[in-house]
Design an enzyme around this catalytic site. Structure first.
Site, mmCIF file in Angstrom:
data_model
loop_
_atom_site.group_PDB
_atom_site.id
_atom_site.type_symbol
_atom_site.label_atom_id
_atom_site.label_comp_id
_atom_site.label_asym_id
_atom_site.label_seq_id
_atom_site.Cartn_x
_atom_site.Cartn_y
_atom_site.Cartn_z
ATOM 1 N N ASP A 196 -8.803 -12.430 4.717
ATOM 2 C CA ASP A 196 -8.153 -12.550 6.027
ATOM 3 C C ASP A 196 -9.158 -12.586 7.175
ATOM 4 O OD1 ASP A 196 -8.921 -9.912 5.655
ATOM 5 O OD2 ASP A 196 -6.903 -9.101 5.674
ATOM 6 N N ASN A 221 0.409 1.305 5.295
ATOM 7 C CA ASN A 221 1.780 0.864 5.038
ATOM 8 C C ASN A 221 1.838 -0.023 3.788
ATOM 9 O OD1 ASN A 221 0.611 -1.493 5.866
ATOM 10 N ND2 ASN A 221 1.900 -1.800 7.664
ATOM 11 N N HIS A 249 -0.046 -2.577 3.037
ATOM 12 C CA HIS A 249 -0.357 -4.006 3.141
ATOM 13 C C HIS A 249 -1.607 -4.320 2.321
ATOM 14 C CE1 HIS A 249 -2.817 -3.031 6.977
ATOM 15 N NE2 HIS A 249 -3.698 -3.590 6.150
ATOM 16 N N GLU A 268 1.839 -7.871 5.635
ATOM 17 C CA GLU A 268 2.534 -6.690 6.152
ATOM 18 C C GLU A 268 3.918 -6.543 5.502
ATOM 19 O OE1 GLU A 268 0.904 -4.617 7.797
ATOM 20 O OE2 GLU A 268 0.219 -5.263 9.770
#
Ligand code: GLP
Length: 241
Positions: free
Chosen positions: A67, A136, A138, A143
């Site tokens: 990313d 979380n 990811h 996400e």
């Protein structure tokens, strides 16, 4: 899934570096899917050390990163390209023209995502995908969502990810709100996945990802469906399992 218990961050880093080193030694032309964040820094440190001792050769390898922040050039101090150069690429012999990251300055997201997916395809996918994990759950910048995203896509970062990544920037306002992220298809098609996690703030993500239901609300849970996943987590990250 193979779960390897590590004592602490250093132990996790050494174990992960050994797996990557074995991959590159057995197949020098390996396509490595690489990750950013603080978790892989210790792993990269070992790889640099072994390369500098002449024990590893990345001259024929390819790297394709997960990313990049949208709006940051590769020279920006917080860009993931800069992170990769500082922590790995500038210290090993991986060819610059075979180290790929999304281009955060490309404003046409459709074009950029298609270009990145073409790069992954042209290299016949990833041999070993290294992953960290967000609080979380990811992976990359995939996400929590209502469905799993397949290809490379532009992501709107969640408040929790922006808050977690603020530590790398002057203040929260400086954190980009969008990123380009490799999708689940490339990650799931990787021949082997190596996920590393350290620290108590990852404990809930690890429990939900590997011991709960497979759901896009817990992005890393999709890895339960991959047939060759190695998770290396330290005691603190495994505290809830
Ligand atoms: C970032 C990256 C992820 C990384 C995650 C965890 O958002 N896009 O690839 O795994 O954060 O980062 P850290 O290792 O610093 O906890």
């Amino acid at each position: 899934m193979r779960l390897i218990r590590a004592k602490n961050y250093d132990d996790m880093s050494l174990k992960a570096a050994n797996i990557i080193a074995a991959q590159v030694s057995l197949n020098p032309k390996s396509v490595l899917g690489l990750a950013t964040g603080s978790t892989p820094i210790g792993t990269y440190r070992h790889l640099v050390e072994w390369y500098q001792k002449g024990e590893l050769d990345f001259g024929k390898a390819v790297s394709i990163n997960l990313d990049e922040y949208c709006g940051l050039s590769g020279e920006h101090p917080q860009s993931y390209r800069r992170f990769m150069r500082e922590n790995l690429f500038d210290h090993i012999n991986i060819p610059a023209d075979r180290s790929f990251l999304p281009d955060g300055t490309q404003t046409d997201s459709v074009l950029e995502c298609a270009r990145y997916d073409r790069i992954i395809e042209e290299h016949n996918g990833i041999d070993l995908q290294l992953l960290g994990i967000g609080r979380n759950a990811h992976i990359g910048f995939n996400e929590p969502d209502s469905c799993f995203a397949c290809g490379t896509h532009q992501v709107i970062l969640t408040e929790s990810t922006i808050a977690a990544n603020t530590r790398f920037f002057e203040d929260e306002a400086q954190v980009p709100r969008k990123a380009y992220s490799m999708g689940m298809q490339a990650i799931m098609q990787a021949k082997r996945v190596l996920l590393i996690a350290s620290g108590a703030d990852k404990a809930e993500a690890i429990r939900n990802s590997f011991f709960g239901p497979v759901t896009p609300q817990v992005p890393a849970s999709i890895l339960q469906l991959h047939r060759d996943v190695i998770v290396i987590a330290d005691e603190a990250a495994l505290a809830d399992c």
